[in-house]
Write an enzyme that holds these catalytic residues in place. Structure first.
Site, PDB file in Angstrom:
ATOM      1  N   HIS A   1       9.067   0.194   9.543  1.00 43.07           N
ATOM      2  CA  HIS A   1       8.339  -0.968   9.462  1.00 43.07           C
ATOM      3  C   HIS A   1       8.519  -1.833   8.252  1.00 43.07           C
ATOM      4  CE1 HIS A   1       6.306   0.930  12.595  1.00 43.07           C
ATOM      5  NE2 HIS A   1       5.926   1.840  12.144  1.00 43.07           N
TER       6      HIS A   1
ATOM      7  N   ASP B   1       0.866  -1.476   0.103  1.00 42.88           N
ATOM      8  CA  ASP B   1       0.022   0.021   0.154  1.00 42.88           C
ATOM      9  C   ASP B   1       0.884   1.417  -0.030  1.00 42.88           C
ATOM     10  OD1 ASP B   1       1.012  -0.476   2.723  1.00 42.88           O
ATOM     11  OD2 ASP B   1      -0.792   0.169   3.606  1.00 42.88           O
TER      12      ASP B   1
END
Ligand code: RIB
Ligand code: CA
Length: 313
Positions: free
Chosen positions: A241, A10
């Site tokens: 992340h 995403d």
């Protein structure tokens, strides 16, 4: 032989870092990107995936557009305060010239796994909707997936999107619970480790100073992300992340893991929480019959950052 890697993403500022990191690692053959909502709407994330491949001059890699909403509820909206309204730090970017392929993400995932049985590693970096849809489309893919290494969840630490839950999982807990129940090897690279990989402003200056288009793109988008983290943490620097999935794939020995089955809470105040079954294995429970998930709980952060810097230069 390079490992076949399919990245579900995403993009997203940290997704962009992870994609460039993977593309610059000869250990991988990136066989495709599939897009998903999360940091932005799916349509924008698809455009960003195409743009990132153009920037990296890897336009031969196919992009398949993914689902535009979670399995059972409406998408609650993008994380524009973290990644900008365009998912790329509000940088002014030209429209991509290349197009997504004429297959949905779920169809493309099934197709690739069936074309290369036992060889495809899935690296989901966003909500797990496309992976769940691929499984619903063809449940036999579990026998042919080499491994899933995903960014998401929080086993033994608090969430980042609610006190209970991590953002990717909270965006589609129903899909996540389906995926954690899949009978194939799964490694969870969640907040337990990604929040231990911290890049200081000095490291960020380094990453954005290389003489290549990827580094120059990161220089445009990282300040937005850095400002968000600085505001939230009260000190400069970012958590790393999505790239931590790529680091795990490159060198799992830099990580400590534990093995437990996981269920995802789909209701109540802990909606989106990834619950590991710690102990009580002999007691019948909602975790019974589930395969162990390889959960990352510690990491050699300095080595991981060194490795990413080395690949991005
Ligand atoms: O919680 C971190 C995750 O949420 C990362 O994948 C980031 O890109 C966002 O999607
Ligand atoms: Ca992401």
């Amino acid at each position: 032989m390079a490992r076949k890697l399919l990245i579900d993403t995403d993009p997203g500022i940290d997704d962009a870092m992870a994609i460039f990191y993977a593309l610059n690692s000869p250990e991988f053959e990136v066989i495709g990107l599939t897009s998903i909502f999360g940091n932005a709407y799916t349509e924008i994330c698809t455009q960003n995936a195409l743009r990132l491949l153009e920037i990296a001059d890897r336009t031969e890699i196919p992009v398949a557009a993914g689902a535009d909403r979670p399995l059972t509820v409406e998408f609650k909206g993008p994380a524009d305060f973290v990644h900008g309204a365009n998912g790329q730090g509000n940088a002014n970017l030209p429209a991509p010239k290349i197009q997504p392929i004429n297959q949905s993400a779920a169809e493309f995932i099934v197709d690739q796994i069936k074309q290369h049985p036992g060889e495809v590693t899935l690296a989901p970096l966003g909500p797990l909707t496309n992976i769940a849809l691929a499984l619903l489309l063809d449940p036999t893919i579990v026998d042919d997936i080499h491994e899933i290494v995903l960014m998401g969840g929080n086993a033994f630490v608090p969430g980042n999107a609610s006190p209970a839950a991590e953002a990717n999982i909270l965006n589609d807990p129903e899909a996540a619970d389906i995926v954690f129940g899949m009978q194939c090897p799964i490694t969870m690279v969640g907040l337990d480790v990604t929040e231990k990989v911290y890049m200081s402003p000095e490291v960020l200056d380094h990453i954005t100073s290389f003489d290549n288009p990827e580094s120059q793109h990161l220089a445009k988008i990282l300040p937005f992300y850095h400002d968000f983290f600085t505001g939230r943490r009260g000190e400069p620097g970012i958590h790393v992340h999505d790239s931590t999935v790529i680091s795990y794939l490159l060198d799992p020995a830099l990580f400590t893991t534990v093995k437990h089955p996981i269920r995802v809470a789909t209701s109540g105040i802990s909606r989106g929480k990834t619950w590991p079954a710690v102990g009580l294995a002999d007691v019948e429970s909602p975790w019974s019959g589930r395969r162990d998930i390889n959960i990352c709980v510690d990491v050699n952060a300095a080595k991981v950052i060194e490795m990413e810097l080395d690949r991005l230069k």
